[in-house]
Structures are given as structure tokens and as C-alpha cells.
Design a protein around this motif. Structure first.
Motif, PDB file in Angstrom:
ATOM      1  N   ASP A  27       4.495   3.619  10.243  1.00 50.62           N
ATOM      2  CA  ASP A  27       4.595   2.530   9.281  1.00 50.62           C
ATOM      3  C   ASP A  27       5.712   1.601   9.724  1.00 50.62           C
ATOM      4  OD1 ASP A  27       2.742   3.171   6.876  1.00 50.62           O
ATOM      5  OD2 ASP A  27       3.752   5.070   7.294  1.00 50.62           O
ATOM      6  N   ARG A  75       0.414   1.194  10.695  1.00 52.71           N
ATOM      7  CA  ARG A  75       0.263   0.338   9.528  1.00 52.71           C
ATOM      8  C   ARG A  75       1.475  -0.587   9.416  1.00 52.71           C
ATOM      9  NH1 ARG A  75      -4.119   1.343   9.973  1.00 52.71           N
ATOM     10  NH2 ARG A  75      -5.649   2.191   8.524  1.00 52.71           N
ATOM     11  N   GLU A 107      -2.543  -7.710   4.973  1.00 48.08           N
ATOM     12  CA  GLU A 107      -2.981  -6.838   3.887  1.00 48.08           C
ATOM     13  C   GLU A 107      -4.505  -6.783   3.812  1.00 48.08           C
ATOM     14  OE1 GLU A 107      -0.696  -5.012   1.461  1.00 48.08           O
ATOM     15  OE2 GLU A 107       0.074  -5.247   3.500  1.00 48.08           O
ATOM     16  N   ALA A 130      -6.498  -7.149   6.363  1.00 40.61           N
ATOM     17  CA  ALA A 130      -6.895  -6.318   7.499  1.00 40.61           C
ATOM     18  C   ALA A 130      -6.677  -4.836   7.213  1.00 40.61           C
ATOM     19  CB  ALA A 130      -6.118  -6.736   8.746  1.00 40.61           C
ATOM     20  N   ALA A 131      -5.609  -4.512   6.484  1.00 46.38           N
ATOM     21  CA  ALA A 131      -5.333  -3.110   6.151  1.00 46.38           C
ATOM     22  C   ALA A 131      -6.392  -2.530   5.226  1.00 46.38           C
ATOM     23  CB  ALA A 131      -3.962  -2.986   5.498  1.00 46.38           C
ATOM     24  N   ALA A 132      -6.981  -3.400   4.396  1.00 43.83           N
ATOM     25  CA  ALA A 132      -7.946  -2.940   3.397  1.00 43.83           C
ATOM     26  C   ALA A 132      -9.365  -2.812   3.939  1.00 43.83           C
ATOM     27  CB  ALA A 132      -7.938  -3.894   2.206  1.00 43.83           C
ATOM     28  N   LYS A 133      -9.626  -3.345   5.124  1.00 45.35           N
ATOM     29  CA  LYS A 133     -10.972  -3.351   5.675  1.00 45.35           C
ATOM     30  C   LYS A 133     -11.110  -2.350   6.818  1.00 45.35           C
ATOM     31  CE  LYS A 133     -13.243  -7.192   6.177  1.00 45.35           C
ATOM     32  NZ  LYS A 133     -14.250  -7.047   5.097  1.00 45.35           N
ATOM     33  N   ASP A 161     -10.756   0.773   7.227  1.00 44.81           N
ATOM     34  CA  ASP A 161      -9.652   1.716   7.397  1.00 44.81           C
ATOM     35  C   ASP A 161      -8.487   1.110   8.190  1.00 44.81           C
ATOM     36  OD1 ASP A 161      -8.489   4.197   6.819  1.00 44.81           O
ATOM     37  OD2 ASP A 161      -9.066   5.027   8.762  1.00 44.81           O
ATOM     38  N   GLY A 162      -8.394  -0.211   8.154  1.00 47.91           N
ATOM     39  CA  GLY A 162      -7.242  -0.872   8.768  1.00 47.91           C
ATOM     40  C   GLY A 162      -7.222  -0.884  10.280  1.00 47.91           C
ATOM     41  N   GLN A 188      -5.697  -4.074  11.878  1.00 45.39           N
ATOM     42  CA  GLN A 188      -4.443  -4.650  11.400  1.00 45.39           C
ATOM     43  C   GLN A 188      -3.424  -4.836  12.511  1.00 45.39           C
ATOM     44  OE1 GLN A 188      -1.585  -2.493   9.142  1.00 45.39           O
ATOM     45  NE2 GLN A 188      -1.325  -4.117   7.616  1.00 45.39           N
ATOM     46  N   ARG A 231       1.650   2.473   0.025  1.00 47.48           N
ATOM     47  CA  ARG A 231       1.480   1.025   0.012  1.00 47.48           C
ATOM     48  C   ARG A 231       1.709   0.538  -1.407  1.00 47.48           C
ATOM     49  NH1 ARG A 231      -0.238  -0.905   4.596  1.00 47.48           N
ATOM     50  NH2 ARG A 231      -0.586  -2.953   3.676  1.00 47.48           N
TER      51      ARG A 231
END
Length: 217
Positions: free
Chosen positions: A10, A43, A102, A104-107, A109-110, A113, A216
Motif C-alpha cells: 500500500d 494499491r 480510485e 481504477a482501484a474499484a475496477k 480488482d484494481g 491502478q 481503504r
């Protein structure tokens, strides 16, 4: 054959932070060196170095454009394949850039990103883009997202408020400098450290810490 241990990485970062890009490249080189032993998941989390920057940006003081610090940055960038062009004369507002991250992180499985982060860094530091709405949409399109979806997401006030709130939460926790790295949920270090530091700490995380991640916001 036993499965390779997983290290969740992270990164607390701002896309207008040059050392965050240098740190990203050093991290990726270290991950490459360890990929036979460890699997990784990266992430990105938002931080705002200039939270009050208006859409047109804030003029960059001359001290940030020349002198020993700039020389050091250019040398560090060159060592990891980055050409800092210093085309920009203003610090940008990065809220919409973080909103794209954000999204990209949500689509999917990221998975895209980290690529989006790379494209945003390049847009600002190499191409001299001010990370306007159009610039951010263009970056998202390069990563394979639909323009209409990107524009809708980065224009929604709820999403922008989420970025600001999350970034402020890190500042409220005492974070003053980025990049800041967490490995398997453990706070490790900040800054673009040498690759041997990355490799040593990634190995330690793989061996000693369960594969967890930070929440998150």
C-alpha cells in the motif's frame, strides 16, 4: 510446489510528488528481483501535498526549479529511467487524478491502478500536463477505460469529497511526507529508499507478516 507468499503493498502518495515516482520505480525493480520467491499486489492511496490548490494550480517558486535539490532529483530520476523535464510552472490540483486512481482501484480488482499511477506521473513530470479534467480523462483512456465513465466519475462531488477526506485522514494521522509504504498492513518507511532497503523489507514482510492490507477509507 508451495505457493509463493503474498505481499500487499500500500502506497500513500501524491501524483505531483517526484520522489513518489522515483520510489515507484525502485519498488518495481525490487519486486522484479524477488518475483521468483514472492507475489505482490500494489494499491495506491491519496495524499494531497497542496490540498488548497485551485484548478489552475499554484505557481512553482523558482527555488523548486533550480539548484542542488533539482540536480539531485534529476540524477535520481535518470538512475531509474525517468527524465524530469520541469516543463510545468505550476503545482496542479491532483484531486481528480486521485479520483481516477480510485476508479481504477474499484475496477477489475484494481489490476490497472499501478499502470494509471505511472501514466499520471508521466503526464505531469515528462509531458508537462497540468492534470486538468481533459488530461485525466486522456490518461484513463490510455489505461483502457471509457472516456464517458472517467469524466462522470471524476466530476461527481461525492468521489472528489472521498479523495479529500481520505487524504486528510492521512495528514491527521501525522503523515507529512510521501511516498509512505505499508507492506502486509505494516508501516515500513517513507521516501524513495535504496533498492536494497525495499528488497530487505519486502522479504521480511513475506516471511513475518500475514498477507493483509490497510483499509481503504
Amino acid at each position: 510446489m508451495a505457493a509463493k507468499p503474498l505481499v500487499n503493498i500500500d502506497i500513500i502518495s501524491d501524483v505531483m510528488c517526484p520522489w513518489c515516482w522515483v520510489g515507484k520505480r525502485k519498488l518495481e525493480s525490487s519486486m522484479k528481483a524477488l518475483e521468483d520467491k514472492i507475489q505482490f499486489r500494489v494499491r495506491w492511496h491519496p495524499y494531497l501535498l497542496r490540498p488548497a490548490a485551485p484548478p489552475e494550480g499554484i505557481p512553482i517558486p523558482s527555488a523548486f526549479r533550480s539548484g542542488p535539490r533539482v540536480t539531485q532529483l534529476q540524477q535520481a530520476g535518470a538512475a531509474v529511467g525517468i527524465n524530469f523535464t520541469f516543463k510545468n510552472t505550476s503545482f496542479p490540483s491532483t484531486i481528480r487524478s486521485h479520483a481516477l486512481l480510485e476508479l481504477a482501484a474499484a475496477k477489475d480488482d484494481g489490476v490497472k491502478q499501478n499502470d494509471v499511477a505511472e501514466l499520471l506521473f508521466k503526464a505531469y513530470f515528462v509531458d508537462g500536463k497540468m492534470l486538468t479534467d481533459d488530461d485525466v480523462v486522456d490518461v484513463g483512456k490510455q489505461a483502457g477505460f471509457e472516456a464517458n465513465e472517467i469524466r462522470a466519475y471524476i466530476s461527481k462531488q461525492e468521489n472528489l469529497d472521498h479523495v479529500v477526506r481520505t487524504a486528510k485522514s492521512w495528514a491527521d494521522k501525522g503523515v507529512e511526507g510521501v511516498p509512505l509504504f505499508y507492506f502486509n498492513g505494516q508501516r515500513m518507511f517513507s521516501g524513495a529508499q535504496d533498492e536494497d532497503v525495499f528488497k530487505r523489507m519486502l522479504t521480511m514482510a513475506a516471511e513475518k507478516f500475514q498477507a493483509s492490507t490497510i483499509n481503504r477509507a
